[in-house]
Design a protein around this motif. Sequence first.
Motif, PDB file in Angstrom:
ATOM      1  N   LEU A 196       0.831  -1.210   0.000  1.00  9.92           N
ATOM      2  CA  LEU A 196       0.000   0.000   0.000  1.00  9.92           C
ATOM      3  C   LEU A 196       0.865   1.259   0.000  1.00  9.92           C
ATOM      4  N   ASN A 197       1.935   1.248   0.779  1.00  7.28           N
ATOM      5  CA  ASN A 197       2.844   2.395   0.818  1.00  7.28           C
ATOM      6  C   ASN A 197       3.543   2.586  -0.530  1.00  7.28           C
ATOM      7  N   ALA A 198       3.879   1.468  -1.193  1.00  9.86           N
ATOM      8  CA  ALA A 198       4.546   1.557  -2.494  1.00  9.86           C
ATOM      9  C   ALA A 198       3.618   2.188  -3.528  1.00  9.86           C
ATOM     10  N   VAL A 199       2.341   1.800  -3.509  1.00 17.12           N
ATOM     11  CA  VAL A 199       1.378   2.393  -4.441  1.00 17.12           C
ATOM     12  C   VAL A 199       1.275   3.901  -4.207  1.00 17.12           C
ATOM     13  N   GLN A 200       1.217   4.292  -2.950  1.00 14.39           N
ATOM     14  CA  GLN A 200       1.110   5.725  -2.647  1.00 14.39           C
ATOM     15  C   GLN A 200       2.387   6.480  -3.007  1.00 14.39           C
ATOM     16  N   SER A 201       3.530   5.819  -2.929  1.00 12.06           N
ATOM     17  CA  SER A 201       4.788   6.474  -3.302  1.00 12.06           C
ATOM     18  C   SER A 201       4.854   6.761  -4.794  1.00 12.06           C
ATOM     19  N   LEU A 202       3.997   6.100  -5.591  1.00 14.43           N
ATOM     20  CA  LEU A 202       3.962   6.314  -7.040  1.00 14.43           C
ATOM     21  C   LEU A 202       2.972   7.404  -7.430  1.00 14.43           C
ATOM     22  N   GLY A 203       2.494   8.151  -6.458  1.00 12.70           N
ATOM     23  CA  GLY A 203       1.608   9.275  -6.738  1.00 12.70           C
ATOM     24  C   GLY A 203       0.132   8.969  -6.625  1.00 12.70           C
ATOM     25  N   PHE A 204      -0.219   7.816  -6.042  1.00 17.51           N
ATOM     26  CA  PHE A 204      -1.625   7.457  -5.865  1.00 17.51           C
ATOM     27  C   PHE A 204      -2.096   7.783  -4.452  1.00 17.51           C
TER      28      PHE A 204
ATOM     29  N   GLN B 224       5.156  -0.177 -10.727  1.00 14.72           N
ATOM     30  CA  GLN B 224       5.234   0.770 -11.838  1.00 14.72           C
ATOM     31  C   GLN B 224       5.494   0.057 -13.155  1.00 14.72           C
ATOM     32  N   SER B 225       6.269  -1.018 -13.135  1.00 11.81           N
ATOM     33  CA  SER B 225       6.523  -1.785 -14.350  1.00 11.81           C
ATOM     34  C   SER B 225       5.223  -2.371 -14.902  1.00 11.81           C
ATOM     35  N   CYS B 226       4.376  -2.891 -14.003  1.00 13.43           N
ATOM     36  CA  CYS B 226       3.091  -3.433 -14.434  1.00 13.43           C
ATOM     37  C   CYS B 226       2.194  -2.339 -15.008  1.00 13.43           C
ATOM     38  N   ILE B 227       2.152  -1.203 -14.344  1.00 14.50           N
ATOM     39  CA  ILE B 227       1.319  -0.093 -14.809  1.00 14.50           C
ATOM     40  C   ILE B 227       1.787   0.383 -16.175  1.00 14.50           C
ATOM     41  N   SER B 228       3.104   0.552 -16.349  1.00 13.12           N
ATOM     42  CA  SER B 228       3.655   1.072 -17.601  1.00 13.12           C
ATOM     43  C   SER B 228       3.359   0.141 -18.777  1.00 13.12           C
ATOM     44  N   ARG B 229       3.331  -1.159 -18.508  1.00  9.00           N
ATOM     45  CA  ARG B 229       3.086  -2.135 -19.584  1.00  9.00           C
ATOM     46  C   ARG B 229       1.674  -2.056 -20.115  1.00  9.00           C
TER      47      ARG B 229
ATOM     48  N   ASP C 124       7.830 -11.304   1.203  1.00  9.89           N
ATOM     49  CA  ASP C 124       8.582 -10.330   2.004  1.00  9.89           C
ATOM     50  C   ASP C 124       9.894  -9.942   1.327  1.00  9.89           C
ATOM     51  N   ARG C 125      10.456 -10.848   0.532  1.00  9.31           N
ATOM     52  CA  ARG C 125      11.718 -10.542  -0.148  1.00  9.31           C
ATOM     53  C   ARG C 125      11.564  -9.446  -1.194  1.00  9.31           C
ATOM     54  N   ASP C 126      10.323  -9.236  -1.651  1.00  9.35           N
ATOM     55  CA  ASP C 126      10.081  -8.234  -2.690  1.00  9.35           C
ATOM     56  C   ASP C 126       9.872  -6.828  -2.140  1.00  9.35           C
ATOM     57  N   ILE C 127       9.767  -6.686  -0.831  1.00  7.22           N
ATOM     58  CA  ILE C 127       9.418  -5.380  -0.246  1.00  7.22           C
ATOM     59  C   ILE C 127      10.310  -4.247  -0.747  1.00  7.22           C
ATOM     60  N   PRO C 128      11.653  -4.394  -0.808  1.00  8.33           N
ATOM     61  CA  PRO C 128      12.481  -3.270  -1.267  1.00  8.33           C
ATOM     62  C   PRO C 128      12.205  -2.858  -2.718  1.00  8.33           C
ATOM     63  N   ASN C 129      11.685  -3.792  -3.539  1.00  6.47           N
ATOM     64  CA  ASN C 129      11.499  -3.514  -4.963  1.00  6.47           C
ATOM     65  C   ASN C 129      10.044  -3.312  -5.372  1.00  6.47           C
ATOM     66  N   LEU C 130       9.150  -3.209  -4.400  1.00  2.00           N
ATOM     67  CA  LEU C 130       7.729  -3.117  -4.739  1.00  2.00           C
ATOM     68  C   LEU C 130       7.385  -1.908  -5.609  1.00  2.00           C
ATOM     69  N   PRO C 131       7.903  -0.707  -5.342  1.00  2.00           N
ATOM     70  CA  PRO C 131       7.554   0.422  -6.227  1.00  2.00           C
ATOM     71  C   PRO C 131       7.913   0.158  -7.687  1.00  2.00           C
TER      72      PRO C 131
END
Length: 255
Positions: free
Chosen positions: A144-152, A248-253, A237-244
């Motif tokens: 949720l924090n990663a989504v908000q960090s992308l301007g949502f 964003q990669s999914c959105i851009s595609r 949990d291993r993906d937490i550092p790379n979530l943003p």
Amino acid sequence: MSFVNKLLASVGIGSAKVDTVLYRDQLIPGEPVEGVVRIKGGHVEQTIDSIYLQLFTTYERKSNDSTITSHAELGSYPLTRPFTLKPDEAKEVPFSFTLPLDTPLTLGKTRVWVQTGLDIKNAVDPSDRDYIAISPTPLVSAFLNAVQSLGFQLHYANCEQASGMFRNRLPFVQEFEFVPVNGVNRQRLDELEVVFLPQADGIKVIMEIDRRSRGLSGFLAEAMDMDETKISLFVTDRDIPNLPQMIQSCISRFS
């Protein structure tokens, strides 16, 4: 027991009372729900068939043209075998059960509660309701924090009747609706919807990307719901550092 006392017990007059005390009322899915059930006998002796706990939440479903708020059981937990409760007798029954991983967060109109009941033969069933505040797990919180960090910005969260790819053990899913307020996604999207489907080793995330319409072709696509794309990804949990970057990669595609 005299005939009069049996009659009183059967109609619930002077019957047992129940009160549940939760040691904590703010939890995250997967944590233990712990407490004690206190039972107080009434004016007459009664046979208690069982003491049980049920975990409930609310969700919305469509019926014809109306929206109806319904209750869904998240879990049921029997605590005792049959026993006799004497007049004015006090008993305490400690308990502990694990909050299911798919327990929804208590956001918006969503409520979660523990309901305690006594099964009393031929009598009114006394019950007690205790509400719990449900916070996200570290992984859900990070997403949720990663989504908000992308301007949502979170615009809406609610539990709604599930169907198709969203259907799981429960009759609903909790949807999180975000709107872009700044950044590159503000020009690309109208909204982003997110659904979490917890697994034992991570979370399956369903994202619905609602692209902003452009021109006549975009207007027609929006009218036919062709501007919406559903994608899924599995995160741990291993993906937490790379979530943003992953989001964003999914959105851009697809935008």
